[in-house]
Design a protein around this motif. Structure first.
Motif, PDB file in Angstrom:
ATOM      1  N   ILE A  35      -7.729  96.665 -17.469  1.00  0.00           N
ATOM      2  CA  ILE A  35      -7.717  97.996 -16.854  1.00  0.00           C
ATOM      3  C   ILE A  35      -8.828  98.851 -17.439  1.00  0.00           C
ATOM      4  O   ILE A  35      -9.554  99.539 -16.716  1.00  0.00           O
ATOM      5  CB  ILE A  35      -6.335  98.658 -17.031  1.00  0.00           C
ATOM      6  CG1 ILE A  35      -5.302  97.947 -16.168  1.00  0.00           C
ATOM      7  CG2 ILE A  35      -6.386 100.147 -16.695  1.00  0.00           C
ATOM      8  CD1 ILE A  35      -3.874  98.354 -16.451  1.00  0.00           C
ATOM      9  N   ALA A  36      -8.999  98.825 -18.765  1.00  0.00           N
ATOM     10  CA  ALA A  36     -10.057  99.620 -19.402  1.00  0.00           C
ATOM     11  C   ALA A  36     -11.435  99.139 -18.973  1.00  0.00           C
ATOM     12  O   ALA A  36     -12.331  99.956 -18.698  1.00  0.00           O
ATOM     13  CB  ALA A  36      -9.912  99.543 -20.921  1.00  0.00           C
ATOM     14  N   TYR A  37     -11.629  97.827 -18.897  1.00  0.00           N
ATOM     15  CA  TYR A  37     -12.926  97.275 -18.494  1.00  0.00           C
ATOM     16  C   TYR A  37     -13.287  97.701 -17.075  1.00  0.00           C
ATOM     17  O   TYR A  37     -14.397  98.157 -16.817  1.00  0.00           O
ATOM     18  CB  TYR A  37     -12.891  95.751 -18.596  1.00  0.00           C
ATOM     19  CG  TYR A  37     -14.122  95.093 -18.047  1.00  0.00           C
ATOM     20  CD1 TYR A  37     -15.317  95.100 -18.763  1.00  0.00           C
ATOM     21  CD2 TYR A  37     -14.101  94.464 -16.806  1.00  0.00           C
ATOM     22  CE1 TYR A  37     -16.447  94.508 -18.252  1.00  0.00           C
ATOM     23  CE2 TYR A  37     -15.226  93.864 -16.298  1.00  0.00           C
ATOM     24  CZ  TYR A  37     -16.395  93.880 -17.023  1.00  0.00           C
ATOM     25  OH  TYR A  37     -17.519  93.294 -16.513  1.00  0.00           O
ATOM     26  N   PHE A  38     -12.347  97.567 -16.139  1.00  0.00           N
ATOM     27  CA  PHE A  38     -12.636  97.934 -14.755  1.00  0.00           C
ATOM     28  C   PHE A  38     -12.786  99.439 -14.590  1.00  0.00           C
ATOM     29  O   PHE A  38     -13.525  99.898 -13.716  1.00  0.00           O
ATOM     30  CB  PHE A  38     -11.566  97.377 -13.818  1.00  0.00           C
ATOM     31  CG  PHE A  38     -11.685  95.898 -13.606  1.00  0.00           C
ATOM     32  CD1 PHE A  38     -12.868  95.335 -13.167  1.00  0.00           C
ATOM     33  CD2 PHE A  38     -10.616  95.062 -13.865  1.00  0.00           C
ATOM     34  CE1 PHE A  38     -12.994  93.973 -12.979  1.00  0.00           C
ATOM     35  CE2 PHE A  38     -10.723  93.694 -13.680  1.00  0.00           C
ATOM     36  CZ  PHE A  38     -11.916  93.150 -13.238  1.00  0.00           C
ATOM     37  N   ARG A  39     -12.123 100.215 -15.419  1.00  0.00           N
ATOM     38  CA  ARG A  39     -12.305 101.677 -15.371  1.00  0.00           C
ATOM     39  C   ARG A  39     -13.723 102.048 -15.775  1.00  0.00           C
ATOM     40  O   ARG A  39     -14.373 102.884 -15.138  1.00  0.00           O
ATOM     41  CB  ARG A  39     -11.293 102.353 -16.285  1.00  0.00           C
ATOM     42  CG  ARG A  39     -11.382 103.853 -16.282  1.00  0.00           C
ATOM     43  CD  ARG A  39     -10.306 104.465 -17.179  1.00  0.00           C
ATOM     44  NE  ARG A  39     -10.447 105.898 -17.214  1.00  0.00           N
ATOM     45  CZ  ARG A  39     -11.150 106.566 -18.120  1.00  0.00           C
ATOM     46  NH1 ARG A  39     -11.768 105.916 -19.080  1.00  0.00           N
ATOM     47  NH2 ARG A  39     -11.224 107.877 -18.087  1.00  0.00           N
ATOM     48  N   ILE A  40     -14.235 101.409 -16.822  1.00  0.00           N
ATOM     49  CA  ILE A  40     -15.605 101.667 -17.270  1.00  0.00           C
ATOM     50  C   ILE A  40     -16.598 101.248 -16.188  1.00  0.00           C
ATOM     51  O   ILE A  40     -17.553 101.974 -15.889  1.00  0.00           O
ATOM     52  CB  ILE A  40     -15.876 100.940 -18.599  1.00  0.00           C
ATOM     53  CG1 ILE A  40     -15.071 101.591 -19.720  1.00  0.00           C
ATOM     54  CG2 ILE A  40     -17.359 100.937 -18.940  1.00  0.00           C
ATOM     55  CD1 ILE A  40     -15.058 100.794 -21.006  1.00  0.00           C
ATOM     56  N   GLN A  41     -16.371 100.094 -15.587  1.00  0.00           N
ATOM     57  CA  GLN A  41     -17.264  99.630 -14.525  1.00  0.00           C
ATOM     58  C   GLN A  41     -17.238 100.591 -13.336  1.00  0.00           C
ATOM     59  O   GLN A  41     -18.281 100.882 -12.744  1.00  0.00           O
ATOM     60  CB  GLN A  41     -16.850  98.223 -14.067  1.00  0.00           C
ATOM     61  CG  GLN A  41     -17.043  97.161 -15.105  1.00  0.00           C
ATOM     62  CD  GLN A  41     -18.496  96.972 -15.456  1.00  0.00           C
ATOM     63  OE1 GLN A  41     -19.367  97.030 -14.597  1.00  0.00           O
ATOM     64  NE2 GLN A  41     -18.760  96.773 -16.724  1.00  0.00           N
ATOM     65  N   LEU A  42     -16.079 101.095 -12.994  1.00  0.00           N
ATOM     66  CA  LEU A  42     -15.964 102.021 -11.873  1.00  0.00           C
ATOM     67  C   LEU A  42     -16.689 103.333 -12.167  1.00  0.00           C
ATOM     68  O   LEU A  42     -17.343 103.894 -11.288  1.00  0.00           O
ATOM     69  CB  LEU A  42     -14.491 102.286 -11.557  1.00  0.00           C
ATOM     70  CG  LEU A  42     -14.205 103.180 -10.361  1.00  0.00           C
ATOM     71  CD1 LEU A  42     -14.730 102.540  -9.094  1.00  0.00           C
ATOM     72  CD2 LEU A  42     -12.718 103.434 -10.240  1.00  0.00           C
ATOM     73  N   LEU A  43     -16.593 103.826 -13.386  1.00  0.00           N
ATOM     74  CA  LEU A  43     -17.306 105.050 -13.746  1.00  0.00           C
ATOM     75  C   LEU A  43     -18.816 104.861 -13.649  1.00  0.00           C
ATOM     76  O   LEU A  43     -19.534 105.756 -13.191  1.00  0.00           O
ATOM     77  CB  LEU A  43     -16.914 105.489 -15.166  1.00  0.00           C
ATOM     78  CG  LEU A  43     -15.495 106.031 -15.331  1.00  0.00           C
ATOM     79  CD1 LEU A  43     -15.198 106.302 -16.801  1.00  0.00           C
ATOM     80  CD2 LEU A  43     -15.306 107.284 -14.504  1.00  0.00           C
ATOM     81  N   GLU A  44     -19.321 103.703 -14.068  1.00  0.00           N
ATOM     82  CA  GLU A  44     -20.751 103.436 -13.968  1.00  0.00           C
ATOM     83  C   GLU A  44     -21.202 103.381 -12.515  1.00  0.00           C
ATOM     84  O   GLU A  44     -22.257 103.923 -12.171  1.00  0.00           O
ATOM     85  CB  GLU A  44     -21.094 102.124 -14.667  1.00  0.00           C
ATOM     86  CG  GLU A  44     -20.980 102.185 -16.173  1.00  0.00           C
ATOM     87  CD  GLU A  44     -21.234 100.844 -16.830  1.00  0.00           C
ATOM     88  OE1 GLU A  44     -21.531  99.869 -16.110  1.00  0.00           O
ATOM     89  OE2 GLU A  44     -21.135 100.777 -18.061  1.00  0.00           O
ATOM     90  N   ASN A  46     -19.761 104.890  -9.992  1.00  0.00           N
ATOM     91  CA  ASN A  46     -19.695 106.253  -9.455  1.00  0.00           C
ATOM     92  C   ASN A  46     -20.911 107.062  -9.876  1.00  0.00           C
ATOM     93  O   ASN A  46     -21.440 107.846  -9.086  1.00  0.00           O
ATOM     94  CB  ASN A  46     -18.417 106.943  -9.914  1.00  0.00           C
ATOM     95  CG  ASN A  46     -17.216 106.493  -9.125  1.00  0.00           C
ATOM     96  OD1 ASN A  46     -17.347 105.969  -8.029  1.00  0.00           O
ATOM     97  ND2 ASN A  46     -16.041 106.690  -9.689  1.00  0.00           N
TER      98      ASN A  46
END
Length: 77
Positions: A35-44, A46
């Protein structure tokens, strides 16, 4: 012997700390890490999309093309 009988005997003899420490906790930590990894990827992604919508942010070193024959400004030091 059926598979359900073997599974039920296994669960009866399995201590609670093995169930918690060996199965539940690692799976939970792995899911939280994903979850943390995909959250970071999503922020990048965006940030990249926001920069692509704004041309001044997409190319931060962008300079307007000069007119032909225009003199270049020189800096005074």
């Amino acid at each position: 012997m059926s598979a359900s009988y073997i599974f039920s005997e296994f669960m009866r003899e399995l201590p609670g700390y093995v169930l918690f420490g060996g199965i539940f906790m690692p799976v939970t930590l792995l899911l939280l890490l994903l979850i943390a990894y995909f959250r970071i990827q999503l922020l990048e992604v965006n940030e990249e999309l926001a920069a692509a919508r704004d041309p001044t942010k997409a190319f931060p070193t962008y300079q307007r093309p000069r007119r032909p024959g225009a003199k270049e400004k020189k800096c005074k030091n």
